[in-house]
Design a protein around this motif. Structure first.
Motif, PDB file in Angstrom:
ATOM      1  N   THR A  60       0.915  -1.234   0.070  1.00 42.64           N
ATOM      2  CA  THR A  60      -0.119   0.133   0.172  1.00 42.64           C
ATOM      3  C   THR A  60       0.790   1.294   0.127  1.00 42.64           C
ATOM      4  N   PRO A  62       0.695   5.975   0.064  1.00 39.77           N
ATOM      5  CA  PRO A  62      -0.155   7.003   0.270  1.00 39.77           C
ATOM      6  C   PRO A  62      -1.147   7.587  -0.617  1.00 39.77           C
ATOM      7  N   ASP A 102      -8.065   5.464   5.913  1.00 37.02           N
ATOM      8  CA  ASP A 102      -7.153   6.041   5.017  1.00 37.02           C
ATOM      9  C   ASP A 102      -7.414   5.754   3.385  1.00 37.02           C
ATOM     10  N   GLU A 104      -5.815   4.885   0.036  1.00 35.08           N
ATOM     11  CA  GLU A 104      -4.649   4.448  -0.271  1.00 35.08           C
ATOM     12  C   GLU A 104      -4.543   3.977  -1.833  1.00 35.08           C
ATOM     13  N   TYR A 123       6.011   5.353   4.541  1.00 35.81           N
ATOM     14  CA  TYR A 123       5.583   4.836   5.707  1.00 35.81           C
ATOM     15  C   TYR A 123       6.670   4.209   6.654  1.00 35.81           C
TER      16      TYR A 123
END
Length: 150
Positions: A60, A62, A102, A104, A123
């Motif tokens: 994943t 952002p 969130d 993503e 991250y």
């Protein structure tokens, strides 16, 4: 002196029956090992895919910009043959005692070296999951193996 089955290696003390039982037991115990070796030899000889040779990874990111930068760098360095970018996923997770949600972006690919990806990932704790590929399209798997060195 009496000579019977025990003294002559007959069926009772381990003659042919014992040899048969030992051979059968060894055959059963060695079957998984022989199967693996046989599959590897067949795979090399016939250029077919051996289950578990490659892994699919899920990572994943952002946002799409980070995902594209990571994907491009990975492909350029021949650490992956292809990276799929799946936009707009929603992740719900626990982080530092709170439930977070969130938006993503998901990278899906075969990665040969995860360390390179992790060193560039923004991250603190990147989600990187790798699963062995059991089956797939043989021409694609061959291309994958040819494109990404071991």
């Amino acid at each position: 002196m009496r000579i019977g089955p025990l003294a002559t290696g007959g069926l009772v003390a381990g003659g042919p029956l014992r040899a048969f039982l030992v051979t059968a037991l060894l055959s059963v115990l060695m079957l998984p090992c022989l199967r693996t070796v046989g599959l590897r030899v067949f795979s090399m000889a016939s250029e077919t895919y051996m289950s578990g040779t490659h892994s699919a990874a899920f990572v994943t990111c952002p946002n799409e910009q980070v995902a594209k930068e990571l994907a491009r760098g990975i492909v350029e360095k021949k650490l992956a043959a292809c990276v799929n970018i799946v936009p707009q996923i929603t992740s719900v997770y626990e982080w530092q005692g709170k439930i977070e949600e969130d938006s993503e972006v998901l990278l899906v690919s075969y990665f040969s070296l995860i360390q390179n990806l992790l060193s560039k990932h923004p991250y603190e704790v990147a989600e990187v999951i790798s699963l062995p590929i059991d089956q797939g399209n043989p021409p694609y798997l061959k291309w994958l193996g040819d494109t990404v060195p071991e």
